[in-house]
Design an enzyme around this catalytic site. Structure first.
Site, PDB file in Angstrom:
ATOM      1  N   HIS A  34       0.750  -1.080   0.040  1.00  0.00           N
ATOM      2  CA  HIS A  34      -0.042  -0.198   0.188  1.00  0.00           C
ATOM      3  C   HIS A  34       0.865   1.208   0.039  1.00  0.00           C
ATOM      4  CE1 HIS A  34       0.112  -0.105   4.413  1.00  0.00           C
ATOM      5  NE2 HIS A  34       0.223   1.021   4.366  1.00  0.00           N
ATOM      6  N   ASP A  82      -0.130  -7.488   1.152  1.00  0.00           N
ATOM      7  CA  ASP A  82       0.493  -6.065   1.346  1.00  0.00           C
ATOM      8  C   ASP A  82       1.938  -6.065   1.640  1.00  0.00           C
ATOM      9  OD1 ASP A  82       0.310  -3.519   1.739  1.00  0.00           O
ATOM     10  OD2 ASP A  82      -0.545  -3.505   3.726  1.00  0.00           O
ATOM     11  N   SER A 112       4.184   2.119   8.389  1.00  0.00           N
ATOM     12  CA  SER A 112       3.934   1.114   7.558  1.00  0.00           C
ATOM     13  C   SER A 112       5.285   0.618   6.706  1.00  0.00           C
ATOM     14  CB  SER A 112       2.868   1.318   6.562  1.00  0.00           C
ATOM     15  OG  SER A 112       1.346   1.472   6.993  1.00  0.00           O
TER      16      SER A 112
END
Length: 177
Positions: free
Chosen positions: A14, A45, A122
């Protein structure tokens, strides 16, 4: 992201979804380098970037953690430099959720962490107390500021292998925002 092997950086899919240009900088210093996405899995992901001339060493790989184990979360939220904080593994769970596009259901092996994972961390590594990577941060709880989540190495290892030295550039799909 974090250096997974010579010239390769692992991050979340992402983070690079829909990108037509990806740049990498070691820490918050030095010049930016062009990167090519060579593995991209929107279900897990996970993405792997090939970075020409990257001199940073790969992180050592640690053993899987169990519930109650101490850990460390690290990342570069908001491009404010390296952020590191302590964490504790609440549990290793099989989590059902959505892919990065919220178009299909996915089941992943995840560390549930007692940690304040900052937005923007992230793709950062989850480390054991010796500094060895044991997972990759991918989310923070929307309901509990003291809960974060990381994908286990077992969960992401197949995608990391796809991004090996002979990998060629792949599409990053559409933007996930």
């Amino acid at each position: 992201g974090w250096v997974v092997s010579p010239g390769r950086v692992a991050t979340n899919a992402h983070v690079v979804a829909g990108a037509d240009r990806v740049r990498v900088r070691v820490g918050d210093r030095g010049r930016e380098r062009s990167a090519r996405v060579v593995a991209f899995d929107p279900r897990r992901d996970v993405a792997v970037l090939a970075v020409e001339g990257l001199k940073a060493p790969a992180l050592q790989v640690g053993a899987p953690l169990e519930a109650g184990a101490a850990a460390v979360v690290a990342g570069f939220p908001g491009d404010d430099g390296l952020w590191v904080d302590g964490a504790r593994v609440r549990d290793v769970i099989t989590a059902r959720g959505a892919d990065i596009y919220s178009t299909s259901s996915v089941v992943r092996e995840v560390y549930s962490l007692r940690a304040q994972v900052r937005r923007g961390a992230s793709g950062g590594p989850l480390l054991d107390p010796t500094g060895a990577v044991v997972g990759m941060i991918f989310a923070t709880s929307l309901d509990d500021p003291d809960t974060g989540y990381a994908l286990t190495l077992d969960e992401i290892s197949g995608v990391l292998a796809q991004g090996g030295p002979n990998a060629v550039p792949v599409s990053t799909g559409r933007c996930a925002a």
